[in-house]
Design a protein around this motif. Sequence first.
Motif, PDB file in Angstrom:
ATOM      1  N   VAL A 133       0.864  -1.177   0.000  1.00 54.24           N
ATOM      2  CA  VAL A 133       0.000   0.000   0.000  1.00 54.24           C
ATOM      3  C   VAL A 133       0.900   1.227   0.000  1.00 54.24           C
ATOM      4  N   PHE A 134       0.819   2.023  -1.067  1.00 52.55           N
ATOM      5  CA  PHE A 134       1.681   3.189  -1.222  1.00 52.55           C
ATOM      6  C   PHE A 134       0.928   4.463  -0.831  1.00 52.55           C
ATOM      7  N   TYR A 176       2.565  -2.710  -8.793  1.00 55.32           N
ATOM      8  CA  TYR A 176       3.072  -3.539  -7.705  1.00 55.32           C
ATOM      9  C   TYR A 176       2.199  -3.523  -6.451  1.00 55.32           C
ATOM     10  N   GLY A 177       1.172  -2.698  -6.434  1.00 53.45           N
ATOM     11  CA  GLY A 177       0.337  -2.639  -5.243  1.00 53.45           C
ATOM     12  C   GLY A 177      -0.755  -1.597  -5.397  1.00 53.45           C
ATOM     13  N   THR A 178      -1.288  -1.161  -4.295  1.00 52.12           N
ATOM     14  CA  THR A 178      -2.390  -0.195  -4.265  1.00 52.12           C
ATOM     15  C   THR A 178      -1.861   1.187  -3.908  1.00 52.12           C
ATOM     16  N   LEU A 179      -2.150   2.155  -4.742  1.00 49.49           N
ATOM     17  CA  LEU A 179      -1.770   3.544  -4.488  1.00 49.49           C
ATOM     18  C   LEU A 179      -2.966   4.277  -3.883  1.00 49.49           C
ATOM     19  N   ILE A 180      -2.800   4.768  -2.659  1.00 44.40           N
ATOM     20  CA  ILE A 180      -3.866   5.517  -2.003  1.00 44.40           C
ATOM     21  C   ILE A 180      -4.038   6.856  -2.725  1.00 44.40           C
ATOM     22  N   LYS A 181      -5.260   7.148  -3.133  1.00 42.66           N
ATOM     23  CA  LYS A 181      -5.509   8.340  -3.939  1.00 42.66           C
ATOM     24  C   LYS A 181      -5.275   9.631  -3.157  1.00 42.66           C
ATOM     25  N   GLU A 220      -9.006   5.481   3.428  1.00 39.34           N
ATOM     26  CA  GLU A 220      -8.802   4.659   2.231  1.00 39.34           C
ATOM     27  C   GLU A 220      -8.030   3.391   2.567  1.00 39.34           C
ATOM     28  N   VAL A 221      -6.993   3.534   3.382  1.00 38.26           N
ATOM     29  CA  VAL A 221      -6.200   2.371   3.784  1.00 38.26           C
ATOM     30  C   VAL A 221      -7.075   1.372   4.533  1.00 38.26           C
ATOM     31  N   ILE A 222      -7.848   1.855   5.485  1.00 34.62           N
ATOM     32  CA  ILE A 222      -8.689   0.978   6.300  1.00 34.62           C
ATOM     33  C   ILE A 222      -9.749   0.288   5.454  1.00 34.62           C
ATOM     34  N   ILE A 259      -8.045  -2.486   3.534  1.00 31.84           N
ATOM     35  CA  ILE A 259      -7.746  -3.627   4.394  1.00 31.84           C
ATOM     36  C   ILE A 259      -9.027  -4.426   4.688  1.00 31.84           C
ATOM     37  N   ASN A 260     -10.095  -3.724   5.020  1.00 32.77           N
ATOM     38  CA  ASN A 260     -11.355  -4.404   5.327  1.00 32.77           C
ATOM     39  C   ASN A 260     -11.871  -5.203   4.133  1.00 32.77           C
ATOM     40  N   GLU A 261     -11.780  -4.613   2.940  1.00 33.28           N
ATOM     41  CA  GLU A 261     -12.265  -5.291   1.742  1.00 33.28           C
ATOM     42  C   GLU A 261     -11.381  -6.476   1.373  1.00 33.28           C
ATOM     43  N   THR A 262     -10.088  -6.333   1.579  1.00 25.34           N
ATOM     44  CA  THR A 262      -9.146  -7.395   1.232  1.00 25.34           C
ATOM     45  C   THR A 262      -9.313  -8.605   2.148  1.00 25.34           C
TER      46      THR A 262
END
Length: 216
Positions: free
Chosen positions: A142-143, A167-172, A203-205, A208-211
């Motif tokens: 998570v970037f 390579y991962g998820t970029l937080i908008k 956004e991070v939370i 994580i919850n969705e993943t």
Amino acid sequence: MIITFATQKGGTGKTTLAITFANYISAISKRKINVFDFDYQKSFYQKWKEDELLDLPKLYDVEIIGDEVEQPFSDFETILDLKDNDDINLFDLAGTLDAKYSDLLIYSDFIIIPFEYSDVSAKSTLVFVNFLGMLESQADRVFIRSKYDKGYKYLNEDGMDGELQKYGTLIKSPVFKRNCLQTINTRQLNYEQKYAVRNSFNEVITYINETLDTNI
């Protein structure tokens, strides 16, 4: 659950964001928060000890992982227990590549990687991502754009964003450059500090919850 804050270069606000995230999530989660300072500078732990002088209740405990231990998770049982329990186990790593971090980087559920758009930070972030690939890390990356100046035109922003999304998820929502974050403590977030990170951390939370199909 293991959430690790890590970069390959210091100065990106990693520990500040780790403290802010620990404070933020402690206010919204019913889970126990455990913090482990795995950075040789021990900035998180030292700040937590300093804040004992404040007349405020502590939100979590911070444990040091000693520098003298070459492979602290070599038995795997410890790290698997942390990964499988319901607590939120948050690690703050040093801004360097070191073999003793490898097991944690492999088995973390999420690695949160703060970065800036300076040439040095951009290159070191890509080096770190490559290092995670060499380790065959199973963690979600998570970037988060840190110390972002919305009044400045970053010439490499589009290219860097596109590369990291491979390579991962970029937080908008970036964490903007705010003076209030320089006065962070480990006991609370004031309104201004909470406002500075709210969009990014939500956004991070959510991710994580969705993943994990759970609520932290």
